[in-house]
Design an enzyme around this catalytic site. Structure first.
Site, mmCIF file in Angstrom:
data_model
loop_
_atom_site.group_PDB
_atom_site.id
_atom_site.type_symbol
_atom_site.label_atom_id
_atom_site.label_comp_id
_atom_site.label_asym_id
_atom_site.label_seq_id
_atom_site.Cartn_x
_atom_site.Cartn_y
_atom_site.Cartn_z
ATOM 1 N N CYS A 238 -14.879 2.819 -2.485
ATOM 2 C CA CYS A 238 -15.562 1.490 -3.276
ATOM 3 C C CYS A 238 -14.796 1.294 -4.472
ATOM 4 O O CYS A 238 -15.001 2.300 -5.472
ATOM 5 C CB CYS A 238 -16.970 1.642 -3.410
ATOM 6 S SG CYS A 238 -18.041 0.143 -3.309
ATOM 7 N N GLY B 139 7.214 2.748 -0.969
ATOM 8 C CA GLY B 139 7.033 1.413 -0.155
ATOM 9 C C GLY B 139 6.326 0.544 -1.069
ATOM 10 O O GLY B 139 6.598 -0.737 -0.949
HETATM 11 C C1 LIG Z 1 1.248 3.840 2.238
HETATM 12 C C2 LIG Z 1 1.641 2.311 2.436
HETATM 13 C C3 LIG Z 1 2.151 1.641 1.355
HETATM 14 C C4 LIG Z 1 2.876 2.180 0.093
HETATM 15 O O1 LIG Z 1 3.816 2.963 0.351
HETATM 16 P P1 LIG Z 1 3.909 4.050 -0.836
HETATM 17 O O2 LIG Z 1 5.225 4.688 -0.597
HETATM 18 O O3 LIG Z 1 2.945 5.158 -0.806
HETATM 19 O O4 LIG Z 1 3.881 3.372 -1.968
HETATM 20 C C5 LIG Z 1 2.282 0.228 1.681
HETATM 21 N N1 LIG Z 1 1.872 -0.308 2.669
HETATM 22 C C6 LIG Z 1 1.214 0.450 3.604
HETATM 23 C C7 LIG Z 1 0.653 -0.400 5.034
HETATM 24 C C8 LIG Z 1 0.873 1.601 3.564
HETATM 25 O O5 LIG Z 1 0.243 2.405 4.345
#
Ligand SMILES: *Cc1c(COP(=O)(O)O)cnc(C)c1O
Length: 393
Positions: free
Chosen positions: A329, A71
């Protein structure tokens, strides 16, 4: 010892049906999907099927789905890609103060490279209003990026209205839908959005695979340079097993969405009732649990007066219970959570905050076990706390 996992917003276990569909892609169907002989075509068929399944879950066309490594990559790609493509048209980007770091840190990077970013305030429940966005729009605004569902407090943003404001102002609209996918209905056509990021490991799929939806007809600069994969828009040999797993997870998420939502919100409401019944001095952060679809069905973010969230986390861990605090933190920032800060939670309350996120494998027995442990832990910590009962909380 009993194990209770209540951190589904951090990641989810991979469903057995998903693993089962992935395995052959490591052993028998190991061809490169770009190869033209039968072994390659076999892999290509799996790739196409997965793309179709993800497209179906968000009401897109298969050709609008581009697989990425996560993501985070999808978020980086869309922000940097739009910035690079449209830098001659304008250099202003709008986002919100409560985005995931994949968005915020990419925006900070772009600010160092000649772009200007406006970080919209939210209300006390984390909602970004269409009005606030309208006021921030400028002639040189090229992109608006607002997340669909917040990962800390579960706020479901009014994406349709926000996308309409961006469009009316001549800007493109992106949403980080990583927490939304599989937890609320997502329909790119109904919402009128241009780009959307998703990730497999938040929907009972494998880690290390994500996707960016790019509306048909739009072109943005590439992020990964190399071969002709993903219709020449995202280079690199595909993570075949991961992509196939993502596809299967998406198919299951779509099929079970209604019951999934009901299961989660039922347990979540019961959990909050039990906490209120057994523990005093608690406060729910984020939208009220009114079931109107404005909060992630499995998210509870709670501040406990007089104690540290991290102490609760560690003591729950000793009971086999996994939860998360607002956000650890970080040395760079003085506030433990930029999201809680944005919705006006004081630093003292923030330090006493725990995020519980429920999932498909959570049961009522799990919740009862957690409430029991939590009640004992909070009592014990408050006995030890020098500030229990003091003013200023
Ligand atoms: C987990 C998350 C991501 C990142 O996704 P990954 O696949 O872990 O890089 C981005 N945005 C939100 C809102 C997430 O919860």
């Amino acid at each position: 010892m009993k194990q209770v996992y209540l951190d589904y917003a951090a990641t989810t276990p991979v469903r057995e049906e998903v693993v089962k569909e992935m395995l052959p892609y490591y052993t028998e169907i190991y061809g490169n999907p770009s190869s033209l002989y039968t072994k390659g075509l076999e892999a290509k068929a799996g790739l196409d099927e997965a793309r179709g399944r993800i497209a179906a879950l968000i009401n897109a066309e298969p050709g609008e789905i581009f697989f990425t490594s996560c993501g985070t990559e999808a978020d980086n790609w869309v922000l940097e890609g739009v910035a690079d493509s449209l830098k001659d048209k304008g250099r202003h980007i709008i986002t919100s103060r409560i985005e995931h770091h994949a968005i915020l840190h990419t925006c900070e990077y772009l600010e160092k490279h000649g772009f200007e970013v406006t970080y919209l305030d939210t209300d006390g429940e984390g909602f970004v209003s269409a009005d606030t966005l309208k006021k921030a729009m400028r002639d040189d605004t090229i992109l608006v990026s607002i997340m669909m569902v917040n990962n800390e407090i579960g706020t479901v943003e009014p994406i349709k209205e926000l996308a309409a404001v961006a469009k009316a102002g001549g800007a493109l609209f992106h949403t980080d839908a990583v927490q939304a996918l599989g937890n609320i209905p997502v329909d790119v056509k109904e919402l009128g959005i241009d780009f959307l990021s998703v990730s497999a490991h938040k929907i009972y799929g494998p880690k290390g695979v994500g996707a960016l939806y790019i509306r048909k007809g739009l072109r943005i600069s590439n992020f990964m340079h190399g071969g002709a994969q993903e219709n020449k828009r995202r280079a690199g040999t595909e993570n075949m097993a991961g992509i196939v797993g993502f596809g299967k997870a998406a198919e299951l998420a779509g099929r079970h969405l209604a019951e999934h939502m009901e299961h989660l919100s039922g347990l979540r409401d019961y959990f909050w009732q039990q906490i209120q019944k057994n523990i005093s001095g608690v406060q729910l952060n984020g939208p009220a649990l009114d079931k109107s679809g404005r909060r992630h069905p499995g998210n509870l973010n709670i501040s406990f007066d007089y104690i540290e969230g991290e102490a609760i986390l560690l003591m729950l861990d000793a009971y086999g219970i996994s939860v998360s605090t607002g956000s650890a933190c970080s040395s760079k920032s003085l506030v433990p959570s930029h999201v809680l800060d944005a919705i006006g939670v004081s630093i003292t309350k923030m330090n006493g905050t725990v995020r519980f996120t429920l999932g498909d494998f959570t049961t009522k027995e799990d919740i009862d076990y957690v409430v029991d442990a939590l009640t004992k832990i909070v009592d014990r910590l408050r006995e030890l706390s020098p500030v229990t009962g003091q003013e200023g909380w």
